[in-house]
Every structure is written in structure tokens, then in C-alpha cells.
Design an enzyme around this catalytic site. Sequence first.
Site, PDB file in Angstrom:
ATOM      1  N   GLU A  63       6.795   8.720   0.990  1.00 45.95           N
ATOM      2  CA  GLU A  63       6.634  10.054   0.404  1.00 45.95           C
ATOM      3  C   GLU A  63       7.532  11.096   1.052  1.00 45.95           C
ATOM      4  O   GLU A  63       8.048  11.988   0.372  1.00 45.95           O
ATOM      5  CB  GLU A  63       5.166  10.483   0.477  1.00 45.95           C
ATOM      6  CG  GLU A  63       4.225   9.711  -0.453  1.00 45.95           C
ATOM      7  CD  GLU A  63       3.725   8.384   0.115  1.00 45.95           C
ATOM      8  OE1 GLU A  63       4.174   8.003   1.220  1.00 45.95           O
ATOM      9  OE2 GLU A  63       2.893   7.724  -0.539  1.00 45.95           O
ATOM     10  N   HIS A 132      -9.319   9.259  -0.548  1.00 52.15           N
ATOM     11  CA  HIS A 132      -8.903   9.178  -1.956  1.00 52.15           C
ATOM     12  C   HIS A 132      -9.733  10.069  -2.871  1.00 52.15           C
ATOM     13  O   HIS A 132      -9.798   9.807  -4.071  1.00 52.15           O
ATOM     14  CB  HIS A 132      -9.010   7.732  -2.467  1.00 52.15           C
ATOM     15  CG  HIS A 132      -8.035   6.781  -1.850  1.00 52.15           C
ATOM     16  ND1 HIS A 132      -8.203   6.245  -0.593  1.00 52.15           N
ATOM     17  CD2 HIS A 132      -6.870   6.259  -2.317  1.00 52.15           C
ATOM     18  CE1 HIS A 132      -7.191   5.426  -0.319  1.00 52.15           C
ATOM     19  NE2 HIS A 132      -6.372   5.418  -1.337  1.00 52.15           N
TER      20      HIS A 132
HETATM   21  C1  LIG Z   1       0.691   6.877   2.171  1.00 49.56           C
HETATM   22  C2  LIG Z   1       0.183   6.183   0.976  1.00 49.56           C
HETATM   23  N1  LIG Z   1       0.957   6.145  -0.126  1.00 49.56           N
HETATM   24  C3  LIG Z   1       0.528   5.517  -1.231  1.00 49.56           C
HETATM   25  C4  LIG Z   1      -0.687   4.906  -1.279  1.00 49.56           C
HETATM   26  C5  LIG Z   1      -1.176   4.236  -2.561  1.00 49.56           C
HETATM   27  N2  LIG Z   1      -1.171   2.800  -2.423  1.00 49.56           N
HETATM   28  C6  LIG Z   1      -2.278   2.095  -2.116  1.00 49.56           C
HETATM   29  S1  LIG Z   1      -1.995   0.462  -1.958  1.00 49.56           S
HETATM   30  C7  LIG Z   1      -0.355   0.669  -2.311  1.00 49.56           C
HETATM   31  C8  LIG Z   1       0.557  -0.497  -2.302  1.00 49.56           C
HETATM   32  C9  LIG Z   1       0.661  -1.074  -0.953  1.00 49.56           C
HETATM   33  O1  LIG Z   1       1.546  -2.136  -0.966  1.00 49.56           O
HETATM   34  P1  LIG Z   1       1.591  -3.128   0.255  1.00 49.56           P
HETATM   35  O2  LIG Z   1       1.779  -2.357   1.516  1.00 49.56           O
HETATM   36  O3  LIG Z   1       2.602  -4.145  -0.048  1.00 49.56           O
HETATM   37  O4  LIG Z   1       0.124  -3.750   0.328  1.00 49.56           O
HETATM   38  P2  LIG Z   1      -0.610  -4.646  -0.757  1.00 49.56           P
HETATM   39  O5  LIG Z   1      -1.359  -3.720  -1.670  1.00 49.56           O
HETATM   40  O6  LIG Z   1       0.397  -5.451  -1.454  1.00 49.56           O
HETATM   41  O7  LIG Z   1      -1.582  -5.466   0.023  1.00 49.56           O
HETATM   42  C10 LIG Z   1      -0.063   2.001  -2.567  1.00 49.56           C
HETATM   43  C11 LIG Z   1       1.254   2.521  -2.936  1.00 49.56           C
HETATM   44  C12 LIG Z   1      -1.492   4.976  -0.118  1.00 49.56           C
HETATM   45  N3  LIG Z   1      -2.703   4.445  -0.069  1.00 49.56           N
HETATM   46  N4  LIG Z   1      -1.019   5.608   0.989  1.00 49.56           N
END
Ligand SMILES: Cc1ncc(C[n+]2csc(CCOP(=O)(O)OP(=O)(O)O)c2C)c(N)n1
Lengths: 341, 341, 328, 328
Positions: A63, A132
Site C-alpha cells: 500500500e 477489518h
Molecule cells: C496490509 C494488508 N493489505 C491487504 C490485506 C488484504 N488481504 C488479506 S489476505 C490477502 C492476500 C494475502 O496473500 P498471501 O500473503 O499470499 O497469503 P495467502 O492468503 O495466500 O495465504 C490480502 C491482500 C490485508 N489483510 N492487509
Amino acid sequence: MENERKLTIARAMAEATAQEMRDDPSVFVMGEDIAELGGVFGNTRGLLEEFGKERVRDTPISETGFIGAAVGAAQDGMKPVVELMFVDFFGVCFDAIYNLMAKNTYFSGGNFNVPMVLMTSTGGGYSDAGQHSQCLYGSFAHLPGMKVVSPSNAYDAKGLMTAALRDPNPVIYMYHKGLQGMGWLGTEAGAIVHVPEESYEVEIGKAAIAREGHDVTIVSIAQGVHHGLKAAERLADQGIRAEVVDLRSLVPLDRDTIRASVAKTGRLIVVDEDYHSYGVSGEIIATVTESNMADLKAPPKRIAYPDVPIPFARVLEQHCLPNADKIVAAAREICGAPVPA
Amino acid sequence: MENERKLTIARAMAEATAQEMRDDPSVFVMGEDIAELGGVFGNTRGLLEEFGKERVRDTPISETGFIGAAVGAAQDGMKPVVELMFVDFFGVCFDAIYNLMAKNTYFSGGNFNVPMVLMTSTGGGYSDAGQHSQCLYGSFAHLPGMKVVSPSNAYDAKGLMTAALRDPNPVIYMYHKGLQGMGWLGTEAGAIVHVPEESYEVEIGKAAIAREGHDVTIVSIAQGVHHGLKAAERLADQGIRAEVVDLRSLVPLDRDTIRASVAKTGRLIVVDEDYHSYGVSGEIIATVTESNMADLKAPPKRIAYPDVPIPFARVLEQHCLPNADKIVAAAREICGAPVPA
Amino acid sequence: MQPAKDTLAWMYEKMVTSRRFENAIEKIYMEGKSPVFNMADGPIPGEMHLSDGQEPVAVGVCAHLNPEDVVTATHRPHHQAIAKGVDLKKMAAEIFGKATGLSGGRGGHMHIFDADVNFACSGIIAQGMGPAAGAALSRQIQGKPGVAVSFIGEGAANQGAFHEAMNLAAVWKLPMVVVVEDNAWGISVSKEASTAIQRNSDRAAAYGIPGHYIPGNDPMKIYEVAGEAIARARRGEGPTLIEVETYRLAGHFMGDAEGYRPDGEKDGLFEKDPIPAMRAKLLADGNFTEAELDALEDKAQAAVDEAIGFARESADPKPEDALTAVFA
Amino acid sequence: MQPAKDTLAWMYEKMVTSRRFENAIEKIYMEGKSPVFNMADGPIPGEMHLSDGQEPVAVGVCAHLNPEDVVTATHRPHHQAIAKGVDLKKMAAEIFGKATGLSGGRGGHMHIFDADVNFACSGIIAQGMGPAAGAALSRQIQGKPGVAVSFIGEGAANQGAFHEAMNLAAVWKLPMVVVVEDNAWGISVSKEASTAIQRNSDRAAAYGIPGHYIPGNDPMKIYEVAGEAIARARRGEGPTLIEVETYRLAGHFMGDAEGYRPDGEKDGLFEKDPIPAMRAKLLADGNFTEAELDALEDKAQAAVDEAIGFARESADPKPEDALTAVFA
Ligand SMILES: Cc1ncc(C[n+]2csc(CCOP(=O)(O)OP(=O)(O)O)c2C)c(N)n1
Ligand SMILES: Cc1ncc(C[n+]2csc(CCOP(=O)(O)OP(=O)(O)O)c2C)c(N)n1
Ligand SMILES: [Mg+2]
Ligand SMILES: [Mg+2]
């Protein structure tokens, strides 16, 4: 109504964005999951298909990087629309928002403008817990240099989005998940209203009288407006005519409309889903007290989220959230009617 | 006074920290330039020499990293004291502060505590421009889960620091650069006061009556208290007896002391070097209005920093800052005395 | 790629301009600050970060840039601003907080903005990384020429913003070049104490892009490596990460006693002052005569004198102007 | 280093426990959510991120950890929690939002905290990196045993917090291991679209520490590499960065239609389900009989049944308890 064209806020936002993108090649959209997925909350749906990958860009989970990039692009003649998926995430990128985006116009003495829209989802009520579910209205509205808007219905959503996209300044566009019209989050029926197909603006900085009344003024924004309207409905049955003010915009704040309403009703309730202290509710009460103290027939009240992180369990969260019951009780109290009804 | 031991706030903070470090091996200090340099604002001077590199650690310029690390250490039985050099930098690390440090006690239902102190410098007035001069009191006080204190003098500085170090919760310790006692920043003489050598606590959440009066209550914190005291001095010459309330702590907020004072004086002025809207000044006014509206003989006033980024040029910045002149004028106005005097 | 003679002349002149500018600022900054040194006093109040010694980086890179190219700079921005072509008079006036300054006195020394040459800076470490990526993205989307260069300090390479923007630039192949000015110190904290590796240019591996380390604060070498990186960006081949060894000949900011420096370190640095070194080299290579270089120095001094004079004579802003220009 | 038989049994049992737990949660999550799917409804409201398919990472790493070691996990924490030994009954109750939950219902599925086994997690991407470094620092300062492991997703490796904490851990040689679960997706955004390089383990070069990539979602290989890294951390030799190829067999969260996945991708993944694969391998290697593995599965199922039963039967918290436990 025959020509009714009822849209959700999600669709209204996407429509306004698409219309501006057609007219203005400098508009582009970026954020997490806003392209292929159309936005977790649906507000960019259809844009990738129409405008392609160059102008509708999924970003890495960075971000600070992409909001900072939006500022650089805005200063370079573009009009970025960026999404911060949940407002709760502002902590990872607030420097890019409040210290960069919001201030470069001033720091540069107008040498650079930063025309951009930062969309972000707010609100709880569906058990998404404390990282959230926040509103954080006060956190954004407190800091100078950015406009802050939040619609309570699809008509305003489209008009505010269009206005934001045409504004030469950074605008924080907060959309409440409970109003967004995504079935999986539940939907406040009152948020889905007729939306004209053609483009139009709702002026940023103008509150709306969502319902007229003479006995008490209920001031709120976004989801709180619907709580206020429901309370007003019930209060009407009990002989109390509540006026509901939908702020629509926190910065600029339409102090005149609030003051005029309280001048008429003499009573004030602020409904705020953001934290109680040092936020919106205090500001509205101070605004009225400074100018209209003599009009006040009773001390103002606030129905705000208490100063605790947002809990997960339904019974815990619902205990904390503003709702029509709490407003009705407060209104009866300051109108001198027995509580409970 | 014979046994007077006048210290600056910087030295009082360092002394409190050193005393706790001697007694409690879990206390350690980290931040940028806090070891070798003793802190840009002097509040860790001497610690490296006494306690060594293991417990007094210079960090990389990585506020998210080291404040997050402090949380992990605090949850693991340590008591970290971390420094965010200027509060203005909170945007690069606010997630670690407000979403992690402040909430993990709650999220874990008390499973984990997060005992730590985050020291940060506030305030302008010396032309350091808009990324190095803010107070941001409201931004921290608005969000639940962290205590927020700010001393106006060295006695309180030591006692609040000791209390913060012994508190099982995260405490934001904001010290105002204009009071710090660093010659190169100028020094408010009134901040340098007698400080007992032995350890003592000033209770977090208790305001102080910095000066008694009967005609108007001036509520403020840190530097604003000194503006209030100077104004009170001048007002006294003009027959207006102002009471000055030094909040010392924003979270918890000592609403009782504020209310009791206004119950007595009937008039309220809030002096706040943070931005005007959606912040401390609104909260204090709302607090009083909710409970003591009938006591108010005149609408409350606020002397706050206007809603603009902080400019560099001296004439511009000084125009915006609260000062005794502005307070005197406001006090005369609500006390019904002609303005200007 | 060796610089042509006129480029060499430009580089030398800008280095001298920058140094003479800093010398002037240093002197004026101290006016009104004695016997008691209080930052708030004098014609130039506030913090002051001088760039003495770091001029080679600025000129070596900016020699390849046009006004349309974008630069984001740091809290130590004067040398970069001068090399990028920021209006010196208006910049001086801004540093004095005058109405005629680039921002009418709202920004000051850490907030130098000149839209005419696409220059911006910031007092927050690594904050310029994102905007540089964004400007590069803007050019890529619009198909317009121009690269973006972000100058940062070696201390800034440990900030999250550095990492996020590097990855973004690399994954989107943006026309961006990141130049790390390694002066070995972030205020009082040494690079060794703050950074897990010796050369930040090795961090390019984390983004699959070229990384170059340039030792010796050498303007020619910087010119060469930056030229390649900028050309690469212009060709649409994506970003490059460059780290340059340079020297901070002044304190971190004015008033810094530098007690944290190992004994003698500073003396060694002064011996390596890049301006006399470049003068000597230009003479030794036989490209320039003493007279030619003197003329360049005079030109530099004249520009500085004019700018400082303009700043001194300009009027203060009106106090109420503090409340304007928050919004466009 | 191959796992001993009892370790293999533990790994298999925990993988099955985790999967059965997710199966149970998945089913219960849908209760009350039809015909209309509204997250707010049913016995388990809110977001739900299942860990199906990612069990090998959790057990391969946690097999080397003691209760005193620290784990920070993510928004997808169940498999890690189970492998770390978090109390399954109280965890289930927390996920149901019950008074008997680990946090009395304040946290829910994204905020699982168990101080008894030093487990914490978070809904903010990469937020656990700093706390893991801090826990490791705490042990280093105190001279107490214990390492800290931070589990993150491959998407998280593009966050600033990742970079800052990695550098901190490396420059201070902290006893920390970072395990990136590369399931190829961050919600709908592929690793390729978000990450400038193929393997995040290569980012170890940016911190001068060892980096290992483990393909194939293979619990044995993970066990081996993690074992080395953890032993290294225990010896005081500093952090290691490990990336593990794994598969997300469920949607990002429940309700995710996964329209962004290329056709057929999911089918291919199901064929590689690591649990049947491990069962087959344990049989093929001749270490276990069918009956032994059946017994482990039964034990896993019994634990899950007991936990779910406990959660179901537990009482809701008192509404007013929402206002408690903000401060210690
Ligand atoms: C700082 C932040 N940005 C965005 C999100 C929204 N978000 C939740 S899970 C996710 C994807 C995460 O991907 P990854 O790190 O690969 O973990 P996975 O879900 O694949 O286990 C996002 C963008 C968040 N929780 N925190
Ligand atoms: C986010 C942030 N953290 C800390 C600071 C305080 N600060 C100002 S300059 C500086 C040192 C910067 O070091 P480096 O990046 O090497 O640049 P240099 O000063 O050496 O040119 C620090 C820590 C800041 N301005 N912003
Ligand atoms: Mg440096
Ligand atoms: Mg992933």
C-alpha cells in the site's frame, strides 16, 4: 416508479468511474484485487473488461508503494483512483496518505496538485473483528489537506464519485460495507436507490436533510444515517419528529446545515460508528455548542462506538454498535419523554 | 530554594528510565540515534554508557520493523522503551502502533500483555515545517488500547515516565520539543522545575490544576499549558481569574477534573496545538457540554492549530500557533470584557 | 561513455554552484544564532541539512536528465535540486521562507518543489520512492517520454517504502532509476550498524534488476553508470538500482557535533573533497585550462550571489497566507 | 535429517487434524448461510480463510519447535496453530466466538493467541514479522533459549514490514526463521503479477542470510530444511529465509468463487493433495501399516470432534464483556 433504475453503491461507484474513464484518459484505477476480481467489494467491477490492464491494475500487497505511486502519477498529470481494501489497513501506508498526498499541494504552494481518489471500505457489523471492521472517520477527517466523503445511498455514491474524480484535490472516498450491496455482507435496503444513468455530481461539502423534523436533530454519515432514519420512523409513531442530517462529507464539513437544523430543533444526537473519543461526535457537538449554545434545549448526546477495539463475537460487537434502539432511547431522553418508551 | 534540583524534561525522562533500568532488567531502549547520540532530543542521554549496547540499541531507519519488534519483545516478557523520533513519522509505522501494539491485549483476551513505552517528540514553533512540527495528539488519543500522556514540566515528565514504565499497558509518551530543554530548540523556562532524585510516579489519567481561578477554565496539555499560564497571568492583571487545567494525559482523560473546573468557572477555553477539527478541542468541549451545559455562562472557545499543514516560514507558522495573546482575547470575550483589552 | 567537454563543464559548474550555495547558506544560517544556538532564530530557521561532498552523485546522474524527467529527492536536497535545474533564486527564497519562494515559504529547505523541472522532495525517509515509481508509471501509461529518478540515502534503503516501490517498479518494468547516496551515516548510526549487507546495490537481486555499486565518489564513473541505467529505462527495459559511495563533509544537520564519528574520519574525508579532485582531474587530463575553470567558478558564484541576494531582498509572506493553498 | 518414526506419526496426525478441523469448520460455517450467503449469519460469522493443502509447511516447521519457541502467523492460521500446539478446544471456541475461547470471543479466527505455546497471529499482511523479530531479540537479550518463526504468504513478501524486519533480524543476528508459504496467489493476484522475482528465497541476498526454496509441498523436505534453519538460529548464527511451494485447495476465503484461477488449475492441485500423498509415502516406505495410519486419523478426528463439541456447547460471552480487556 417506471423509470426507476435501482443500483447498489458498488455499481454506482463503478458506473461513475467508468463514465469518467471514458471522458478522461488520465483516469486510471489501481489497488489489490480491483482488476480481475472487480474489487473485493464490487466497486470496480467491469472496468478491466472495458478499459484493459493498462488502466485497471492489480497491485502487489504494497500500500505504501502504490499509494505513493498514485501521488507521483497525480503530480504528473494523471488522475489515479486507488483502493485501500479496508480502511483498517491505513496504518501500513498512512505516511503516503496524510504526509505526502494530503500535503504536497500546500508544501509546493500549489506548484503541484494531487488530484486523486482513494477509495476505502469501512464498517463492521458482520463479525470481521478488530482489523477489518473500523470506520476511522475521525482519523482521516482530523488531518488537513484531503477531502473526506462517505455516501449513504447509491445516488450520492455516484454523484460523490463523479465529483471526487473531477476534483483537483485528493479525496478519501469511504464506502461502508454494510451499504455496499454485496449480498454476502448483507445489504441495507435503503442504500439501493434510483440512480440516473447520465453523469452528475453531488457537491463535496454539502450535507443533506435525509428527513425533516422539528424536535431533535440526528446527525450522522453512511450507515449511521440509516440507523437515524429507522429511529426517526419509530420516534414519529411516538410523537417525536426527528430531523436526520446526512453529512455525506466530513471534510469540508457542512457546519451551516448542522447548525441550522439544531437552531430549529434545539436538540442534537450524533450517531457515529467510529470510536467515541476525539472523533466525529465530539467535533459535531463542539461545532454546535460554539455557535448555538443558546438554542440547545438539552445537552447533546452521542451514540458512538465505545473506545474499545472491535470484537469478533456477534453478541460482543452488536453490543457496541450504534443502532436505532439506542438512538430512540437517547431522543426520548432529551425530548423529555419517558425512557423506555 | 536550597535543595532545588532543576532538571529539563529531557534529563527527567532519562533519569526515570535509568532508575527503572537499574531495578528492572526487562527494560531496554531502542530507536534511531538513541544510543551513541543519546537521542536527538536528549531523553536517552547517558543510558548507553551505563547500560551498554545490549539494552540501549540504535536501530535502522525501520519504524515498522522495530516498533513491531518491541511488541514481540513486550509479549515475551520484556519492557521495551522505543522512540519514534518525530511524531510526524507515525504514518510509516502506525499499523504496528494502533493495530498491533494497542490491540493485542484485547484480541488475546488478556492472554498477552504489551507493556511498552513509545516516546515521541511533538510540536513546532521553530520552523521545521510540516513533516516535523505536528502534535497529532488527537490522532493517537482517538484510537483505543493505548494510553497517551504528555508532560508540561520536568516533575511530571519524570513521574509520568516512571508510571509508564511500570504500567502493564502500552503508553504513548509525547514530549514537546519546545519544552524539552534542548538549547538549540529554545526552552520554555517554566518546564524546567525541581525534580526529586528518588523515583516516583505521576498517575496516568489524572489532570493537574496548574493554576486556580474562578472565572474561566483553560484546558490544555504540554506547551499549551504554558501559553495558558502566561495568559492567566495577564488576565489576572485585568481582573479575570483563569483556572488552568494541565491534562497531562489524554487517555485516560480526566473528565472529572475538567468538569469540576467548568462547574466552578462556567467558562471554557481549550488550547490545542494539534489540528482544530476532529481532535482534542472538540472532545473537551463535547465532554463539558454533555454534562455541564447548564453551568456554561458562555459558549466554549478553542484556540487550536487551524486545519492546514504546518508551514515553514516563521511569520506563517506563528500566525497559526496558539499563544497567550489569542487566549487572552478569547477569555476577555467570553468573560464579557472588551476585546482588545 | 565519457562526458563531452561541455558536459564536463556543466558538471563542474553545478558542483561548484552547489557547494558555494551551501557555503552561503551555512553562513547565513548562523546569523542570529549566536551566542546561543537556537534553530528557531535568524534569517534561516529550522533544520538545515547540507550536501557538501555529495555533489558528484547529483551531477553525474542529472547530466543525463531533461526538464521533463522526474526527480524525487530527500531531506538533503540542494545539490540534487541544483543539478536538476531548479530555479536557484526561487529556491533560495524558499529556504529563507520568503513570499517569492517556490512555495511562498510554506515548504522551506526540506520541501523544495519545482514543477517546471519536475522536482520534488520530502523530509520523510524514503518517501520519494513511491512518487518516483508513480511518475514512471504515468509516463509508461501515457506513452510519454521521461524517466523518474529517486535519490535516497543509504539509511533509507532499510525502510519499507524502499522495498515496496522497488518491487513495484520491477514488476511493472517502470522507467525508474534509484540512486542511493551512501555517505556511510544515517544521522549518528553507521551503515554497518543499520544495514545487513555491505552494498545496497546487491538488493537489486531481490527485484531481478541490475544493481551497480560505484566507489570513490567519482563523478565520471557515476556519469557512466547512471547514463547506462537511464538509457535502459528510456528503452523500456525497467528500473536499475545504483549505490554510490559518497562523503558527507558537513554534520547531519547544522548544529551536529558529530561526536559519533571515529576519530580522524572527517579529516580523511576532507582530503577526498570531490571538487578540488575534479578540478585537478580536468586540468590533468588537459581538457580545461585554469582560466576556463576559474570562469566556471565565477559563473557559479555569481548565480549563487544573485540567488541569495534575491532571497534576502524578497518580502516575507503575509501571515494569513498560511491558510491558503491547502487545496487546489 | 530425516524425521524419526514418532515425528512422522506426529506430522501425519497433525496434518490430518488440521484438515479435519478445516472440514468441520467449513461445514459449520455454511450453517445458517443458505439460501442467502451472508457472512454475518450462522454459528461462525465473518471471514474464514481455510488452510487446506498448506499443512505440510506447518508440520514440517513446527516439528522442530517447543512450546517456548514463538510463532507469529497470518490471517490463515489454523494449520500453524494446530502444529504449534495451540489448545484445540479453546481455539475452536474462539472461532465460534464463545466465552470459553482463547480470547473470550474477542479475536475470532484471524486473532488466535495462545500464550502457553507462544502463538499469535494477525489479519494484517506481514504484521507478524516485527513481533517475531522482537521475540527473537527478547531471547537474545535475556540469553534465554527459543527461536521465533514468522509464517507469511508469498504476497506478504512485498510488504514493507517484511523488508524492515528481515533487515533487523539479519543485522542483529536474531534467532528467527521466516517461512513464506507460496500458494501462488494473494487473493486473486498471482505471484507472477505481484512479485518481481520467482522465488522470495532469493531475497535473502538482500540481507546476507541463507535462503532456501522448497518445491513440491513436501513435508519431508520442509522438515529437513526448516530443521537446519532452526538449528542455525538456536546456535546464534542468525536468521534464515525459507520459501515453500504449497497449494491452496480452498478459496481465498469462504465464498470465493475463484474465477481468477486459470481453467483446470484447481483440479491439478487436488491431485497433489499432500495428505493422501503423505499417507501413500509412509506406506510405501514401509514405516507404517494401514492400521497405524488409520489409528492416527481416528485420533485426529476424535480431537477435532471434541474441540468442535466443546465450542458448540460453550456459552456466548456476556455482551458487556466487549468493554473489558482493553487494558491489562
Ligand atoms: C496490509 C494488508 N493489505 C491487504 C490485506 C488484504 N488481504 C488479506 S489476505 C490477502 C492476500 C494475502 O496473500 P498471501 O500473503 O499470499 O497469503 P495467502 O492468503 O495466500 O495465504 C490480502 C491482500 C490485508 N489483510 N492487509
Ligand atoms: C521515516 C523517517 N524516519 C526517521 C527520520 C529522521 N531522519 C532524518 S534524516 C535521517 C537519516 C537519514 O539517513 P540517510 O538516508 O542515509 O540520508 P543522509 O542523511 O545520510 O543523507 C533520519 C533517521 C525521518 N525523517 N523519516
Ligand atoms: Mg546516509
Ligand atoms: Mg498466497
